[in-house]
Each structure stands twice: as C-alpha cells, then as structure tokens.
Design an enzyme around this catalytic site. Structure first.
Site, PDB file in Angstrom:
ATOM      1  CG  HIS A 110     -20.646 -26.744  65.168  1.00 54.55           C
ATOM      2  ND1 HIS A 110     -20.127 -26.247  63.986  1.00 54.55           N
ATOM      3  CD2 HIS A 110     -20.505 -28.092  65.112  1.00 54.55           C
ATOM      4  CE1 HIS A 110     -19.687 -27.256  63.246  1.00 54.55           C
ATOM      5  NE2 HIS A 110     -19.916 -28.381  63.896  1.00 54.55           N
ATOM      6  CD  GLU A 123     -19.282 -21.521  66.238  1.00 58.81           C
ATOM      7  OE1 GLU A 123     -19.405 -22.652  66.752  1.00 58.81           O
ATOM      8  OE2 GLU A 123     -18.570 -21.302  65.244  1.00 58.81           O
ATOM      9  CB  CYS A 145     -18.400 -24.419  60.220  1.00 59.29           C
ATOM     10  SG  CYS A 145     -20.039 -24.604  60.955  1.00 59.29           S
TER      11      CYS A 145
HETATM   12 ZN   LIG Z   1     -19.994 -24.397  63.277  1.00 57.25          ZN
END
Ligand SMILES: [Zn+2]
Length: 164
Positions: free
Chosen positions: A54, A56, A84
């Site tokens: 991801h 991040e 998330c």
């Molecule tokens: Zn994530």
C-alpha cells in the site's frame, strides 16, 4: 504546513499508480519542521504481487530508511485515501505525529468509516485531519474504476464478436 500542497503531491503519486494499472492511492511523509518530503509511495500491489504494498507502507518505509530509524518523530503522513487497518496500524507503529487524508473509504477505512482504530487506547494516537482535497482524491479512484469497467466491457464485446 500547507496540507493541500502535500496532498497534491500524493495525488501525483496516485496518478502514477493509475498509469501502471494500480488502484490510484498515493502517500507522502513530510518532516514537519523543515517541510521536506522524506518518503513517497503509491499502491503497487499488482506490480510487487503483495497485499502489503500500500502507498502508506511504501512511504513510511522510505522515510524510515532516509531518517535512519523506525520512529517517524516530527513527521506527518499524507494519503489520498483513508487508511485501511494495516496502514492505520503502521501509523501507530511508526509514531507518525500527524495523519492527513483525502477521501474516506467506506469499504476498508479504519479512521472512522468501517471502524476507528484511533478511538482505541493504543500507545500512539496522532491528530487526524480528514477530507483534504477529498473530491480530487475520490475522483481519481472513480475515474480509474470507470475506465476499468469500460475496458472490461470492450473486451467482452470483442470476445462476443469473435465467438460468432
Ligand atoms: Zn492500507
């Protein structure tokens, strides 16, 4: 700190993801005292073939390497989409001092949408700024999925023609 300035950079990174067929989410880590971007990332799940890639996580990893430690003191994380559970967890674990996100994510968002991890008594709860350039951040996603549907329909039509 100009939140929109850094969110625009995160949006540029999201566009890079889209250009590679990845769901467009972008993130930057900013050293707050200097304003320097010390980490950047965009979603690379398909390219790297891992659910962990991801935006991040990639930005946090780069910032940690650049700053020479896992504690991202004096750092803010900007991301185009509400984190998330994994990435909200990474915010807690990296001690990011401020979280700024754009669009909310009703499917996986863990900063208030599906759940709010930061409402639990973890050892690190940064202040969160929500909805920065939210419309732009959401529209890169809706546009990506619209084009994906169009391509799928086009392929379906081609296969129907060749089936005849
Ligand atoms: Zn994530």
């Amino acid at each position: 700190m100009n939140d929109e300035f850094y969110m625009k950079r995160a949006l540029e990174l999201a566009a890079l993801a889209a250009a590679q067929g990845e769901v467009p989410v972008g993130a930057v880590v900013v050293k707050q005292s200097t304003g320097e971007i010390v980490g950047e990332g965009y979603n690379r799940r398909e390219t790297d073939k891992t659910p962990l890639a991801h935006a991040e996580i990639i930005a946090i990893n780069e910032a940690s390497r650049r700053l020479g430690g896992w504690r991202l003191v004096d750092c803010a994380l900007y991301v185009t989409l509400e984190p998330c559970p994994m990435c909200a967890g990474a915010v807690i674990n990296s001690r990011v001092e401020r979280l700024v996100y754009g669009a909310s994510d009703p499917k996986a968002g863990s900063c208030g949408s599906v759940t709010d991890l930061f409402s639990y008594p973890y050892n690190h709860i940064p202040p969160i700024e929500r909805g920065i350039l939210a419309e732009e951040c959401a529209s890169v996603l809706t546009e990506f999925f619209r084009q994906l549907r169009e391509r799928k329909n086009a392929l379906k039509n081609i296969s129907q023609i060749t089936d005849r």
